[in-house]
Design a protein around this motif. Structure first.
Motif, PDB file in Angstrom:
ATOM      1  N   ILE A  29       0.829  -1.203  -0.111  1.00  0.00           N
ATOM      2  CA  ILE A  29       0.044  -0.021   0.142  1.00  0.00           C
ATOM      3  C   ILE A  29       0.637   1.113   0.064  1.00  0.00           C
ATOM      4  N   ALA A  30       2.112   1.316   0.964  1.00  0.00           N
ATOM      5  CA  ALA A  30       2.699   2.450   0.639  1.00  0.00           C
ATOM      6  C   ALA A  30       3.408   2.781  -0.259  1.00  0.00           C
ATOM      7  N   ARG A  31       3.971   1.775  -1.385  1.00  0.00           N
ATOM      8  CA  ARG A  31       4.338   1.859  -2.524  1.00  0.00           C
ATOM      9  C   ARG A  31       3.393   2.704  -3.571  1.00  0.00           C
ATOM     10  N   GLN A  32       2.059   2.084  -3.453  1.00  0.00           N
ATOM     11  CA  GLN A  32       0.956   2.589  -4.313  1.00  0.00           C
ATOM     12  C   GLN A  32       0.637   4.309  -3.802  1.00  0.00           C
ATOM     13  N   ILE A  33       0.829   4.571  -2.339  1.00  0.00           N
ATOM     14  CA  ILE A  33       0.517   5.773  -2.284  1.00  0.00           C
ATOM     15  C   ILE A  33       1.740   6.742  -2.636  1.00  0.00           C
ATOM     16  N   ARG A  34       2.921   6.100  -2.782  1.00  0.00           N
ATOM     17  CA  ARG A  34       4.128   6.883  -3.021  1.00  0.00           C
ATOM     18  C   ARG A  34       3.952   7.146  -4.635  1.00  0.00           C
ATOM     19  N   ASN A  85      14.506   8.409   5.349  1.00  0.00           N
ATOM     20  CA  ASN A  85      15.263   9.114   4.283  1.00  0.00           C
ATOM     21  C   ASN A  85      14.396  10.088   3.534  1.00  0.00           C
ATOM     22  N   LYS A  86      15.004  11.204   3.582  1.00  0.00           N
ATOM     23  CA  LYS A  86      14.450  12.063   2.475  1.00  0.00           C
ATOM     24  C   LYS A  86      14.323  11.533   1.281  1.00  0.00           C
ATOM     25  N   GLY A  87      13.056  11.864   0.513  1.00  0.00           N
ATOM     26  CA  GLY A  87      12.860  11.216  -0.598  1.00  0.00           C
ATOM     27  C   GLY A  87      13.202   9.612  -0.694  1.00  0.00           C
ATOM     28  N   HIS A  88      12.745   8.928   0.137  1.00  0.00           N
ATOM     29  CA  HIS A  88      12.880   7.503   0.359  1.00  0.00           C
ATOM     30  C   HIS A  88      12.118   6.647  -0.700  1.00  0.00           C
ATOM     31  N   GLY A  89      12.839   5.746  -1.206  1.00  0.00           N
ATOM     32  CA  GLY A  89      12.361   5.021  -2.422  1.00  0.00           C
ATOM     33  C   GLY A  89      12.689   5.719  -3.692  1.00  0.00           C
ATOM     34  N   ILE A  90      13.428   6.576  -3.761  1.00  0.00           N
ATOM     35  CA  ILE A  90      13.680   7.114  -5.283  1.00  0.00           C
ATOM     36  C   ILE A  90      14.987   7.618  -5.303  1.00  0.00           C
ATOM     37  N   SER A  91      15.988   6.828  -5.919  1.00  0.00           N
ATOM     38  CA  SER A  91      17.296   7.018  -5.820  1.00  0.00           C
ATOM     39  C   SER A  91      17.877   8.445  -5.959  1.00  0.00           C
ATOM     40  N   PHE A  92      17.427   9.240  -6.980  1.00  0.00           N
ATOM     41  CA  PHE A  92      17.990  10.636  -7.105  1.00  0.00           C
ATOM     42  C   PHE A  92      17.473  11.448  -6.212  1.00  0.00           C
ATOM     43  N   MET A  93      16.401  11.220  -5.450  1.00  0.00           N
ATOM     44  CA  MET A  93      15.984  12.056  -4.472  1.00  0.00           C
ATOM     45  C   MET A  93      16.527  11.903  -3.071  1.00  0.00           C
ATOM     46  N   GLN A  94      16.924  10.746  -2.761  1.00  0.00           N
ATOM     47  CA  GLN A  94      17.020  10.328  -1.346  1.00  0.00           C
ATOM     48  C   GLN A  94      18.128  11.017  -0.660  1.00  0.00           C
ATOM     49  N   ILE A 137      13.541   3.984  15.762  1.00  0.00           N
ATOM     50  CA  ILE A 137      13.220   2.721  14.925  1.00  0.00           C
ATOM     51  C   ILE A 137      13.628   3.309  13.315  1.00  0.00           C
ATOM     52  N   ASP A 138      13.808   2.427  12.614  1.00  0.00           N
ATOM     53  CA  ASP A 138      13.909   2.672  11.271  1.00  0.00           C
ATOM     54  C   ASP A 138      12.290   3.071  10.794  1.00  0.00           C
ATOM     55  N   GLY A 139      12.366   4.264  10.425  1.00  0.00           N
ATOM     56  CA  GLY A 139      10.819   4.745  10.115  1.00  0.00           C
ATOM     57  C   GLY A 139      10.377   4.618   8.591  1.00  0.00           C
ATOM     58  N   ASN A 140      11.145   3.690   7.910  1.00  0.00           N
ATOM     59  CA  ASN A 140      10.881   3.226   6.602  1.00  0.00           C
ATOM     60  C   ASN A 140      10.986   1.779   6.613  1.00  0.00           C
ATOM     61  N   ASN A 141      10.817   1.116   7.722  1.00  0.00           N
ATOM     62  CA  ASN A 141      10.754  -0.261   7.983  1.00  0.00           C
ATOM     63  C   ASN A 141       9.431  -0.874   8.676  1.00  0.00           C
ATOM     64  N   THR A 188       5.672   8.532   4.343  1.00  0.00           N
ATOM     65  CA  THR A 188       4.460   7.491   3.823  1.00  0.00           C
ATOM     66  C   THR A 188       4.423   6.388   4.533  1.00  0.00           C
ATOM     67  N   ASP A 189       5.506   5.751   4.927  1.00  0.00           N
ATOM     68  CA  ASP A 189       5.353   4.319   5.694  1.00  0.00           C
ATOM     69  C   ASP A 189       4.622   4.506   6.941  1.00  0.00           C
ATOM     70  N   ILE A 190       4.778   5.631   7.614  1.00  0.00           N
ATOM     71  CA  ILE A 190       4.321   5.841   9.037  1.00  0.00           C
ATOM     72  C   ILE A 190       2.855   6.061   8.739  1.00  0.00           C
TER      73      ILE A 190
END
Length: 269
Positions: free
Chosen positions: A9-14, A234-243, A207-211, A36-38
């Motif tokens: 669901i988090a991937r869909q929201i992102r 991570n700022k921009g988590h999940g997107i390599s050039f943003m993170q 915690i790891d707030g993206n886990n 988003t994960d939280i």
């Protein structure tokens, strides 16, 4: 829902968030990706809420104090059924109720207006104190940014929450290490947050707030004191050039970057 379901669901929201930023030509995409994960864990597992009765008195409360990432909240609310999913395409358009900061008078599921940083936590303390005074059983959650913790009003609220014994309050600090224009370390670096909250009389979980496997038990934890979750994200988590790039606080992807972002957010790690 289990962590694997929540991650999907988090991937869909992102993906929908990135699309809305690209189409609107504005947004705060870096912090939206970190939070988003939280938000997903809260709305799809933890919060006792009902889209059919958004003002039900016994509902749990969530306050998005870092209101500039409102789009991530809107997409989450839409996915959860509070607003139509196709309404996300109106983000920032004239007469849309989906403005750059959340408005509780217009958007079902928004508990209070936020935008001026340092206001959400004091309001959440008031909600939690009201529950204590009336014997209500709801729990109040509030998310702040780490840069936002530089606001003195937050520390007054933290002190009050401990004084009042608000064990029905959970503060989540989205600790992505960047604020507008600079890293936290280069401005007014209050990290590490854990020892400071502990000194004020709070329970603290880091915690790891993206886990999801770490997020869910932290959000569901209950004790006899107010609880702070320091969520290392991570700022921009999940997107390599943003993170972890400060310029993506509110930068908008071009068409090529947009396609790359969607492709990366479709991958299952």
């Amino acid at each position: 829902m289990q962590p694997n379901d929540l991650e999907g669901i988090a991937r869909q929201i992102r993906r929908r968030d990135v699309q809305a930023v690209f189409e609107a030509g504005a947004g705060h995409i870096g912090g939206e990706m970190s939070a988003t994960d939280i938000l997903t864990a809260l709305y799809f597992r933890v919060l006792r809420i009902s889209p059919d009765e958004p003002k039900r008195p016994d509902r749990d409360r969530f306050v998005l104090s870092k209101g500039h990432v409102a789009l991530a909240l809107y997409v989450t609310l839409a996915k959860r059924g509070f607003i139509p999913e196709d309404e996300i395409s109106t983000f920032l358009k004239p007469h849309s109720r989906l403005n750059g900061h959340p408005n509780c008078n217009k958007v079902p599921g928004v508990e209070t207006n936020t935008g001026p940083l340092g206001h959400g936590l004091p309001v959440a303390v008031g909600m939690a104190k009201a529950a204590k005074l009336t014997g209500a059983g709801y729990h109040t959650y509030v998310m702040t940014g780490d840069g936002e913790m530089q606001e003195g009003s937050n520390w007054e609220a933290i002190s009050a929450a401990a004084q009042f014994g608000l064990n029905n309050l959970t503060l989540i600090i989205d600790h992505n290490r960047f604020q507008q224009g600079a890293s936290l370390a280069d401005t007014n670096n209050l990290a590490p947050f854990g020892p400071k909250l502990t000194a004020f009389g709070w329970d603290v979980t880091e915690i790891d707030g993206n886990n999801m496997a770490e997020i869910v038990p932290a959000l569901e934890r209950r004790g006899d004191r107010p609880h702070c979750i320091v969520a290392h994200t991570n700022k921009g988590h999940g997107i390599s050039f943003m993170q972890d790039r400060v310029d993506w606080h509110h930068k908008v992807p071009n068409e090529e970057q947009y396609k790359i972002a969607l492709a990366e957010l479709s991958e299952v790690n």
